[in-house]
Motif scaffolding. Structure first.
Motif, mmCIF file in Angstrom:
data_model
loop_
_atom_site.group_PDB
_atom_site.id
_atom_site.type_symbol
_atom_site.label_atom_id
_atom_site.label_comp_id
_atom_site.label_asym_id
_atom_site.label_seq_id
_atom_site.Cartn_x
_atom_site.Cartn_y
_atom_site.Cartn_z
ATOM 1 N N ALA A 139 1.257 -1.019 0.047
ATOM 2 C CA ALA A 139 -0.291 0.069 -0.216
ATOM 3 C C ALA A 139 0.804 0.878 -0.385
ATOM 4 N N LEU A 140 1.849 1.545 1.166
ATOM 5 C CA LEU A 140 2.810 2.064 0.363
ATOM 6 C C LEU A 140 3.131 2.343 -0.626
ATOM 7 N N LEU A 141 3.797 1.487 -1.510
ATOM 8 C CA LEU A 141 4.504 1.318 -2.585
ATOM 9 C C LEU A 141 3.170 2.447 -3.694
ATOM 10 N N ALA A 142 2.008 1.544 -3.373
ATOM 11 C CA ALA A 142 1.180 2.089 -4.680
ATOM 12 C C ALA A 142 0.893 3.927 -4.088
ATOM 13 N N TYR A 143 0.957 3.934 -2.429
ATOM 14 C CA TYR A 143 0.651 5.434 -2.809
ATOM 15 C C TYR A 143 2.218 6.659 -3.052
ATOM 16 N N ASP A 144 2.888 5.394 -3.524
ATOM 17 C CA ASP A 144 4.208 6.462 -3.641
ATOM 18 C C ASP A 144 5.081 7.381 -1.901
ATOM 19 N N ALA A 145 4.940 6.635 -0.847
ATOM 20 C CA ALA A 145 5.315 6.829 -0.045
ATOM 21 C C ALA A 145 7.023 7.225 -0.178
ATOM 22 N N GLN A 146 7.620 8.764 0.726
ATOM 23 C CA GLN A 146 8.479 8.922 1.410
ATOM 24 C C GLN A 146 8.942 8.480 2.608
ATOM 25 N N ILE A 147 9.532 8.022 2.954
ATOM 26 C CA ILE A 147 10.119 8.183 4.538
ATOM 27 C C ILE A 147 11.849 8.728 4.820
ATOM 28 N N GLU A 148 11.997 8.785 6.588
ATOM 29 C CA GLU A 148 12.167 9.718 6.725
ATOM 30 C C GLU A 148 13.502 9.262 7.442
ATOM 31 N N LEU A 149 14.623 9.437 7.129
ATOM 32 C CA LEU A 149 15.921 8.786 7.643
ATOM 33 C C LEU A 149 16.345 9.284 8.835
ATOM 34 N N THR A 150 16.782 9.386 10.107
ATOM 35 C CA THR A 150 17.430 10.067 10.322
ATOM 36 C C THR A 150 18.454 9.441 11.987
ATOM 37 N N ILE A 199 11.554 -8.992 -2.358
ATOM 38 C CA ILE A 199 10.770 -7.357 -1.442
ATOM 39 C C ILE A 199 9.667 -7.256 -2.407
ATOM 40 N N VAL A 200 9.042 -6.931 -1.274
ATOM 41 C CA VAL A 200 7.971 -6.188 -1.777
ATOM 42 C C VAL A 200 8.197 -5.043 -3.587
ATOM 43 N N ILE A 201 7.617 -4.725 -3.994
ATOM 44 C CA ILE A 201 7.827 -4.465 -6.024
ATOM 45 C C ILE A 201 6.952 -3.311 -6.266
ATOM 46 N N ARG A 202 6.872 -2.412 -6.545
ATOM 47 C CA ARG A 202 6.012 -1.572 -7.727
ATOM 48 C C ARG A 202 6.378 -1.925 -8.991
ATOM 49 N N GLN A 228 -5.275 -8.273 -20.908
ATOM 50 C CA GLN A 228 -4.210 -9.604 -21.243
ATOM 51 C C GLN A 228 -3.015 -9.075 -21.453
ATOM 52 N N LEU A 229 -2.605 -8.005 -22.110
ATOM 53 C CA LEU A 229 -1.171 -7.173 -22.292
ATOM 54 C C LEU A 229 -1.495 -6.646 -20.812
ATOM 55 N N ALA A 230 -1.598 -6.515 -19.648
ATOM 56 C CA ALA A 230 -1.563 -6.155 -18.207
ATOM 57 C C ALA A 230 -0.834 -7.648 -17.641
ATOM 58 N N ARG A 231 -1.899 -8.474 -18.262
ATOM 59 C CA ARG A 231 -0.691 -10.089 -17.786
ATOM 60 C C ARG A 231 0.343 -10.714 -18.115
ATOM 61 N N GLU A 232 0.529 -10.582 -19.620
ATOM 62 C CA GLU A 232 1.506 -10.770 -19.935
ATOM 63 C C GLU A 232 2.711 -9.986 -19.762
ATOM 64 N N THR A 233 2.551 -8.493 -19.808
ATOM 65 C CA THR A 233 3.906 -8.369 -18.704
ATOM 66 C C THR A 233 4.057 -8.380 -17.363
ATOM 67 N N LEU A 234 2.858 -8.259 -16.633
ATOM 68 C CA LEU A 234 3.336 -8.807 -14.960
ATOM 69 C C LEU A 234 4.005 -9.834 -15.340
ATOM 70 N N VAL A 235 3.645 -11.535 -15.731
ATOM 71 C CA VAL A 235 4.604 -12.328 -15.723
ATOM 72 C C VAL A 235 5.735 -12.165 -15.793
ATOM 73 N N ASN A 236 6.076 -10.860 -16.764
ATOM 74 C CA ASN A 236 7.455 -11.308 -16.798
ATOM 75 C C ASN A 236 8.178 -10.088 -15.950
ATOM 76 N N GLU A 237 7.350 -9.522 -14.974
ATOM 77 C CA GLU A 237 8.045 -8.650 -13.837
ATOM 78 C C GLU A 237 8.173 -9.059 -12.664
ATOM 79 N N ILE A 238 7.592 -10.333 -12.261
ATOM 80 C CA ILE A 238 7.353 -11.165 -11.064
ATOM 81 C C ILE A 238 8.061 -12.205 -11.102
ATOM 82 N N ALA A 239 8.775 -12.371 -10.058
ATOM 83 C CA ALA A 239 9.412 -13.614 -9.672
ATOM 84 C C ALA A 239 9.173 -14.693 -8.516
ATOM 85 N N PRO A 240 8.121 -15.198 -8.769
ATOM 86 C CA PRO A 240 7.259 -16.183 -7.062
ATOM 87 C C PRO A 240 8.040 -16.956 -6.749
#
Ligand SMILES: Cc1cc2nc3c(=O)[nH]c(=O)nc-3n(C[C@H](O)[C@H](O)[C@H](O)COP(=O)(O)OP(=O)(O)OC[C@H]3O[C@@H](n4cnc5c(N)ncnc54)[C@H](O)[C@@H]3O)c2cc1C
Length: 288
Positions: free
Chosen positions: A130-141, A225-228, A247-259
């Motif tokens: 959810a944080l990735l989909a909302y384009d979150a930023q994190i602060e490291l101090t 890792i969790v991925i965008r 169909q295009l989305a399915r085909e692209t996704l298959v090449n983008e994830i590695a379960p």
């Protein structure tokens, strides 16, 4: 077998500054202990190999939720219960609230923190998509500096991340630009509650004149890792939702994830569920 408790040290600093000073004086010697919901599991199973901890739980400065017209900013110690109770998060960031409500049971939701979930870096964690989909930023101090970075890119490999030994994750910030977006969050596990994800999808999208204008897609449990899924997003932008686009989305996704196959599921099941969830998201986006 449970770790031998007298071998461990837990110190409680009086302030954030003191915690940062301890980390800076002996980098790598001390690690943060927030809600302890991940760390205590390791202790109980005899797998907590690091011995020195700083108890950051009482640092109230890390438990605030701040709202400005542009952003909502969560302290790293914000617990899942606090997330679910916040009206702005409920109305503008529903996927984060849903992830919080599906994380463990009530005891875990009262004690587990969003910062601990990020730094524990499990690829099956529920809030990070959810944080990735909302384009979150994190602060490291650290004692000497503070930096905001995009959350996307923070995890560089399994349990690896861009954080110095003297740094604490202090805040998480999201832009309040979610009006008109369709939000889709789905965690698939063995049971409806108290289950670790087999696959988790968080996606937001918007359309104009029947074309996809903005889309952000993030998965848990389908890679180390969790991925965008930026390639799938690129393939979708400008397209009209419908069978061909799906169909295009399915085909692209298959090449983008590695379960992978593991004790919770198989690679082929994960791949199938991931593509089906994406298709369901696109169908709902079309109706939105
Ligand atoms: C029964 C049970 C069910 C669970 N169910 C789920 C679930 O459904 N979904 C899910 O995603 N998780 C689940 N978890 C995992 C866990 O509850 C979460 O990951 C939680 O958010 C961890 O937060 P914490 O504050 O307890 O972290 P801790 O255990 O205190 O710390 C975890 C790690 O993060 C580091 N850390 C913590 N805070 C900071 C900080 N601010 N800066 C730098 N480093 C930090 C610690 O050093 C440690 O390495 C479950 C755990 C249990 C025991």
């Amino acid at each position: 077998m449970r770790g031998y408790v007298p071998k461990y040290q837990l110190i409680t600093p009086a302030s954030l500054d003191e915690a940062l000073a301890i980390l800076a004086d002996e980098p790598g010697v001390w690690k943060p202990f927030a809600g302890g919901t991940d760390l205590m599991v390791l202790l109980e199973s005899g797998n907590l190999h690091h011995h020195n901890y700083i108890n950051i739980w009482p640092l109230t400065e890390l438990r605030q939720i701040e709202v400005s017209p542009q952003h909502i900013t969560l302290g790293a110690l914000t617990a899942y219960t606090d997330i679910q109770a916040n009206p702005i998060l409920r109305s503008e960031f529903p996927m984060l609230c849903q992830a919080a409500s599906e994380t463990g049971g009530l005891a875990i939701q009262n004690r587990g923190t969003i910062g601990g979930n990020i730094v524990n870096a499990s690829p099956a964690a529920d809030s990070p998509p959810a944080l990735l989909a909302y384009d979150a930023q994190i602060e490291l101090t650290s004692r000497s500096s503070s930096r905001w970075i995009p959350y996307q890119g923070f995890h560089t490999g399994y349990k690896k991340m861009q954080m110095g030994a003297d740094e604490l994750l202090t805040r998480i910030r999201m832009s309040r630009k979610t009006a008109n977006c369709y939000h889709y969050y789905r965690k698939v596990g063995t049971r409806k509650a108290q289950a670790i994800s087999k696959v988790c999808l968080a996606a937001v999208g918007s359309t104009l004149d029947q074309r996809i204008t903005d889309v952000r897609i993030a998965f848990g449990s389908v890679a180390p890792i969790v991925i965008r899924c930026l390639r799938t997003e690129d393939a979708l932008r400008g397209k009209t939702p419908g069978n061909q686009t799906t169909q295009l989305a399915r085909e692209t996704l298959v090449n983008e994830i590695a379960p992978i196959d593991d004790i919770r599921s198989t690679a082929s099941y994960r791949l199938r569920v991931a593509t089906n969830l994406l298709a369901d998201f696109l169908e709902q986006l079309q109706l939105h």
